[in-house]
Enzyme design. Structure first.
Site, short mmCIF file in Angstrom:
data_model
loop_
_atom_site.label_atom_id
_atom_site.label_comp_id
_atom_site.label_asym_id
_atom_site.label_seq_id
_atom_site.Cartn_x
_atom_site.Cartn_y
_atom_site.Cartn_z
N CYS A 1 28.17 -26.50 -8.15
CA CYS A 1 26.77 -26.31 -8.55
C CYS A 1 26.16 -25.11 -7.82
CB CYS A 1 25.99 -27.57 -8.19
SG CYS A 1 25.98 -27.84 -6.41
N HIS B 1 22.65 -30.06 1.77
CA HIS B 1 21.94 -31.35 1.85
C HIS B 1 20.62 -31.24 2.61
CE1 HIS B 1 25.39 -33.32 0.30
NE2 HIS B 1 26.11 -33.25 1.39
N CYS C 1 19.71 -26.56 -0.32
CA CYS C 1 19.57 -26.30 -1.76
C CYS C 1 18.08 -26.39 -2.14
CB CYS C 1 20.37 -27.34 -2.53
SG CYS C 1 20.12 -27.21 -4.30
N HIS D 1 23.65 -41.14 3.61
CA HIS D 1 23.95 -39.82 3.05
C HIS D 1 23.09 -38.77 3.75
CE1 HIS D 1 24.26 -36.49 0.19
NE2 HIS D 1 25.40 -37.05 -0.18
N GLU E 1 21.71 -36.01 2.82
CA GLU E 1 20.47 -35.59 2.14
C GLU E 1 19.36 -36.63 2.34
OE1 GLU E 1 20.75 -34.96 -2.18
OE2 GLU E 1 18.70 -35.73 -2.26
N CYS F 1 19.37 -34.20 -9.58
CA CYS F 1 19.58 -32.78 -9.90
C CYS F 1 19.98 -32.63 -11.38
CB CYS F 1 20.69 -32.27 -8.99
SG CYS F 1 21.20 -30.62 -9.36
N SER G 1 32.99 -37.46 -0.96
CA SER G 1 31.89 -36.84 -1.70
C SER G 1 31.19 -37.85 -2.60
CB SER G 1 32.43 -35.68 -2.54
OG SER G 1 31.54 -35.38 -3.59
N ASN H 1 28.88 -37.23 -4.91
CA ASN H 1 28.83 -36.75 -6.30
C ASN H 1 30.18 -36.96 -6.98
OD1 ASN H 1 29.24 -33.81 -8.03
ND2 ASN H 1 27.58 -35.19 -8.57
N SER I 1 31.03 -30.25 -5.88
CA SER I 1 31.54 -29.65 -4.64
C SER I 1 33.00 -29.24 -4.74
CB SER I 1 31.34 -30.62 -3.47
OG SER I 1 31.93 -31.86 -3.75
S1 SF4 Z 1 24.14 -31.05 -6.79
FE1 SF4 Z 1 22.96 -30.98 -4.87
S2 SF4 Z 1 23.49 -29.04 -3.94
FE2 SF4 Z 1 24.13 -28.93 -6.07
S3 SF4 Z 1 22.42 -27.93 -7.16
FE3 SF4 Z 1 22.16 -30.15 -7.31
S4 SF4 Z 1 20.87 -30.72 -5.57
FE4 SF4 Z 1 21.67 -28.67 -5.17
#
Ligand code: SF4
Length: 293
Positions: A14, A80, A102, A130, A132, A196, A224, A226, A268
């Site tokens: 991302c 994060h 970010c 986490h 973040e 996001c 991770s 995500n 990631s």
């Molecule tokens: S996934 Fe997380 S790091 Fe990537 S753009 Fe979205 S908020 Fe930002």
């Protein structure tokens, strides 16, 4: 027999991850010693690559020494984000900070702080440990509540005006169910879906891609958040989805009877890693990758 190995054209890191990696590479290329506060990305293979370029990783106790003596380094804040206390401490210690937070996370921190200062009960839907989420809590004087399941909802004060936001990488499903539970318990709820857009859009694209393959290899760090969410999306539409970090983990039995193997990754997972796994798998399967890779 595998006939096609397809790399998901929508995969790749991302914007937030690309940005922080670029900041690390830029400083290291300029000869600036740099240390990341925590793993800069939840992907061990990419961490190894950056480490070979000279990037150090320090934890919350070690970072106070980053600005000292002959081993002085800049401190890289990962995507994060961090609590304001970390930035204040770095400033007091004379540590130069490279802020890789970010912008999407910065926006969540800003909203949480704004409503906290207005006296709201702040609720973050996400994982309590986490990075973040910990950073967002720091922006609310560590007064916010984290909701991960229905039991957490029961701990909320039903009578306080409440502001609800999401960890950026949770699934739409988790957000919808937790928000409904919160609205059932708490009388006055203001909310903002801070998942996001990259993550939400990827869910839809990934579902289509995973369903189109006989076998799906989902590449991402086992640590991770995500990657876990995205892998679960793959599994929902393709029971032959497998989560790997490297090609070495691919079990040949997974490929029995499969003609099409898809390779994708999380926010990631670097693109070069997907391509390398595609090449290694191609060599193993003796497949002709030309039309697909
Ligand atoms: S996934 Fe997380 S790091 Fe990537 S753009 Fe979205 S908020 Fe930002």
């Amino acid at each position: 027999m595998v006939k096609r190995i397809i790399i998901d054209e929508n995969a790749g890191p991302c914007g937030g991850v690309k940005r922080v990696i670029h900041l690390a590479e830029k400083n290291l290329a300029a000869g600036v010693k740099t240390a990341s506060l925590g793993a800069v990305i939840h992907n061990n293979v990419e961490i190894d690559r950056l480490s070979n370029l000279g990037l150090d990783t320090v934890d919350q106790t070690e970072f106070v020494r980053v600005g000292q003596g002959g081993d002085k380094r800049k401190l890289l804040i990962r995507a994060h984000g961090e609590a304001p206390a970390v930035f204040h401490q770095a400033e007091e210690l004379g540590i130069d900070v490279v802020d890789g937070t970010c912008p999407v996370v910065t926006r969540s921190q800003k909203y949480a702080r704004m409503y906290h200062e207005r006296g709201y009960q702040i609720v973050v839907v996400g994982k309590p440990k986490h990075a973040e989420v910990i950073g967002i809590l720091g922006h609310c004087d560590d007064q916010a509540k984290v909701v991960h399941d229905e039991a957490d909802v029961e701990q909320l004060d039903p009578d306080r005006p409440t502001y609800v936001l999401a960890q950026t990488t949770i699934s739409d499903e988790m957000w919808t169910s937790m928000l409904a539970a919160i609205q059932k318990r708490v009388h006055d709820v203001v909310w903002r879906n801070t998942i996001c857009a990259f993550v939400s859009d990827r869910e839809t694209e990934l579902r289509t891609f995973a369903a189109s393959c006989d076998v799906m290899l989902f590449v991402g760090g086992f640590n991770s958040s995500n990657t876990k969410v995205m892998y679960d999306v793959c599994l929902q539409v393709n029971p032959r989805a497998h989560w790997i970090e490297t090609a070495a983990e691919i079990d040949s039995k997974w490929l029995d009877g499969a003609e099409t193997v898809g390779i994708s990754g999380s926010a990631s997972t670097p693109q070069w890693l997907l391509e390398r796994i595609g090449q290694e798998l191609t060599a193993r399967c003796d497949a002709d990758p030309t039309p697909s890779i």
